[in-house]
Design an enzyme around this catalytic site. Structure first.
Site, PDB file in Angstrom:
ATOM      1  N   ASN A 158       0.879  -1.068   0.039  1.00 32.22           N
ATOM      2  CA  ASN A 158      -0.032  -0.058   0.000  1.00 32.22           C
ATOM      3  C   ASN A 158       0.946   1.355   0.078  1.00 32.22           C
ATOM      4  O   ASN A 158       0.559   2.253  -0.601  1.00 32.22           O
ATOM      5  CB  ASN A 158      -0.869  -0.072   1.307  1.00 32.22           C
ATOM      6  CG  ASN A 158      -1.743   1.379   1.230  1.00 32.22           C
ATOM      7  OD1 ASN A 158      -2.526   1.462   0.351  1.00 32.22           O
ATOM      8  ND2 ASN A 158      -1.293   1.972   2.329  1.00 32.22           N
ATOM      9  N   ASP A 182       1.209   6.609  -0.072  1.00 32.84           N
ATOM     10  CA  ASP A 182       0.621   5.659  -0.728  1.00 32.84           C
ATOM     11  C   ASP A 182       1.203   5.495  -2.134  1.00 32.84           C
ATOM     12  O   ASP A 182       1.368   6.646  -2.903  1.00 32.84           O
ATOM     13  CB  ASP A 182      -0.572   6.178  -0.497  1.00 32.84           C
ATOM     14  CG  ASP A 182      -1.444   5.841   0.647  1.00 32.84           C
ATOM     15  OD1 ASP A 182      -0.621   5.637   1.887  1.00 32.84           O
ATOM     16  OD2 ASP A 182      -2.577   5.969   1.108  1.00 32.84           O
ATOM     17  N   ASP A 223      -0.128  -6.537   3.784  1.00 33.74           N
ATOM     18  CA  ASP A 223      -0.579  -5.629   4.719  1.00 33.74           C
ATOM     19  C   ASP A 223      -1.632  -4.567   4.177  1.00 33.74           C
ATOM     20  O   ASP A 223      -1.593  -3.965   2.852  1.00 33.74           O
ATOM     21  CB  ASP A 223       0.511  -4.691   5.074  1.00 33.74           C
ATOM     22  CG  ASP A 223       0.416  -3.764   6.318  1.00 33.74           C
ATOM     23  OD1 ASP A 223      -0.017  -3.939   7.451  1.00 33.74           O
ATOM     24  OD2 ASP A 223       0.778  -2.373   5.580  1.00 33.74           O
ATOM     25  N   GLU A 272      -4.866  -8.716   5.097  1.00 34.38           N
ATOM     26  CA  GLU A 272      -5.449  -7.812   6.175  1.00 34.38           C
ATOM     27  C   GLU A 272      -6.191  -6.827   5.686  1.00 34.38           C
ATOM     28  O   GLU A 272      -5.951  -5.689   5.133  1.00 34.38           O
ATOM     29  CB  GLU A 272      -4.024  -7.041   6.927  1.00 34.38           C
ATOM     30  CG  GLU A 272      -4.735  -6.252   8.401  1.00 34.38           C
ATOM     31  CD  GLU A 272      -3.966  -5.006   8.742  1.00 34.38           C
ATOM     32  OE1 GLU A 272      -3.869  -4.846   9.709  1.00 34.38           O
ATOM     33  OE2 GLU A 272      -3.006  -4.447   7.781  1.00 34.38           O
TER      34      GLU A 272
END
Length: 537
Positions: free
Chosen positions: A138, A206, A236, A272
């Protein structure tokens, strides 16, 4: 199928049985099931051990955990019955937690070398342990060369000239805009008019997944680690690829899953997506094997409620209903989905605190998590009831190997960690006791490993068993059905009728009892002590 048998443990148990005249000797009373040979199916339904390398085990005396330290504890991990390891980030990073990567193709120097990783992967493979690593897609570190080059380019732009990826390819790797968006998640590039997105903080810019170039970079990174011996990845923060846009996140994950499986079909990935069930279930449409099951985890999850809250909505019956509810929600999106239950992870306080350091509850939490279907995850130190709450550093405290803080292998933990006082004995002491939390975890994992239906079975609730303190379920896999009965009463023995006419001829395949009492079965009536679980087949 790959057979995994701890020969030394088996021989030792049989020797004790011969000397003492019992079928076996354990913390849960005399029970021959523990001496049965274990054959573990070599697939992606595993029992995983999560490790924060920094705090786990130090091999070179600098009090920082490292990969050689992990290698030195593989026998410990294997003897507990784990057949999967998840390493939190191991790539170079400016932070202690290393979720801000500055080089995707190297090992954090404090942790060792690439040769150490390759050795770890090879040693895991010898033991039938699948090794996965944290892959943080990410965002990168603000010190990553991609981001540094992009910012240098923007700062060097002539006035009124528009930025171009043809001039600086890394410009499109991140989410840059001209003009202040007026949001706390956007940060200025130097003194320019350009801003970049960073959902977590300024040090974690990001990534822009609309860029095919950045996707190609990540494909190369995946190739690299699979070649080095990684068996897959923990992904993640997948819900933040496009924050608040589940459909776009699923598209990114579909691309990633398709690519990884094209390179290594048996690779395992778990994502996640810290959301409610109704949202994270949707992510299974991507094809990713698993997503963490947040319904059962943490201080307000189903496991904690079942053991510490009162009322019908928090009863054993409610636990059984929740097992079916989560399973069915996931299977709406993909029938071959593998749930990923866990109780605690590195972002949550340690479970012993939820249980107010009541050892009986700490033990009973183990089967409520570990005997769930899917790939189950256990955070390092939970098997000995470690302490840790408050800020994140406290939750990632040193593995409590020894009561001597200077003993070999002990780490100092994160520099900003507050002092943590463990309420239960260290690992080396608990390993000597049949009545310890460690021994209960080991027995629980053994029961799971002996019965492949536990991990892989489709769950159904036995609705005819109505005692609120008893969770009664079946699990069916590959044409075989087993039954699990949980007595979640703190004090009361329970009797449950499992008549041959209704369930067939059953026998006890194994059981767990927090206080050491026996689970028995006579004429179809199962007697369960307080806080116990039995598997019938």
């Amino acid at each position: 199928m790959k057979q995994k048998t701890n020969k030394f443990r088996k021989i030792f148990v049989l020797f004790l049985a011969f000397v003492l005249g019992t079928a076996s000797l354990t913390s849960c009373g005399n029970s021959g099931w523990r001496s049965k040979e274990v054959t573990v199916i070599d697939d992606n339904y595993r029992t995983w051990y999560e490790i924060f390398v920094y705090s786990f085990c130090d091999s070179d005396g600098d009090q920082v955990g490292d990969l050689q330290g992990v290698i030195s504890k593989l026998d410990y991990i294997e003897d507990l019955g784990f057949n999967g390891i998840w390493l939190m980030p191991i790539m170079p990073s400016p932070s202690y937690h290393k979720y801000d990567v500055k080089d995707y193709l190297e090992i954090e120097p404090e942790y060792g070398t690439m040769a150490d990783f390759e050795e770890l992967a090879a040693e895991c493979d010898k033991r039938g342990i699948k090794l996965i690593i944290d892959l943080v897609l990410n965002h990168t570190s603000s010190e990553h060369p991609w981001f540094v080059a992009a910012c240098d380019y923007l700062e060097s732009l002539e006035e009124r000239k528009e930025p171009s990826a043809s001039e600086c390819p890394y410009y499109e790797y991140y989410n840059f805009v001209k003009g202040n968006p007026g949001s706390d998640n956007w940060y200025q590039v130097g003194s320019t008019d350009y801003y970049y997105e960073g959902i977590f903080w300024s040090g974690m810019p990001d990534v822009n997944f609309a860029s095919q170039a950045v996707r190609k970079e990540f494909e190369g990174i995946v190739d690299f680690w699979l070649e080095k011996g990684a068996g897959g990845f923990r992904l993640d923060a997948v819900k933040e690829f496009y924050s608040g846009a589940t459909g776009q996140n699923v598209e990114v994950l579909t691309w990633l899953n398709d690519y990884v499986k094209s390179v290594k079909p048996d690779a395992y990935m778990v994502g996640e997506a810290w959301e409610g069930l109704g949202t994270y279930a949707q992510y299974y449409a991507s094809g990713i094997d698993s997503f963490f099951d947040f319904e059962f985890a943490g201080p307000t999850g189903v496991v904690t409620k079942t053991l510490t809250f009162s009322g019908e909505n928090n009863s054993a019956q409610a636990y059984a209903k929740a097992l079916c509810r989560v399973q069915n929600a996931i299977r709406e999106y993909r029938e071959d989905a593998i749930d990923a239950p866990f109780f605690v992870n590195h972002d949550m306080a340690r479970a012993a605190g939820y249980m107010q350091y009541d050892e009986r509850k700490v033990k009973m939490a183990a089967p409520l998590n570990i005997l769930m279907s899917g790939s189950v995850f256990v955070y390092y130190g939970e098997e000995i009831g470690m302490t840790g709450s408050g800020k994140d550093e406290n939750k990632r405290a040193p593995m409590y190997w020894s009561a001597d803080a200077q003993a070999k292998g002990m780490t100092r933990g994160p520099l900003d960690m507050e002092p943590q006082e463990n309420q239960f004995a260290c690992a080396e002491d608990q390993m000597k006791s049949d009545d310890s939390i460690y021994s209960f975890y080991r027995d629980t994992i053994l029961l799971r490993n002996q019965n492949p239906e536990i991990a892989r079975g489709i769950v159904a609730r036995l609705e005819e068993i109505t005692d609120q303190d008893v969770a009664a379920i079946s699990k069916t896999y590959n044409g075989e059905t087993i039954y699990l009965l949980y007595n979640i009463s703190e004090t009361e023995e329970k009797q449950v009728t499992m008549s041959a006419g209704q369930y067939g001829e059953l026998e006890i395949a194994g059981y767990l009892s927090v206080d050491g009492g026996k689970v028995t079965m006579k004429d179809g009536v199962v007697t369960l002590p307080a806080y116990s679980v039995v598997v019938l087949r």
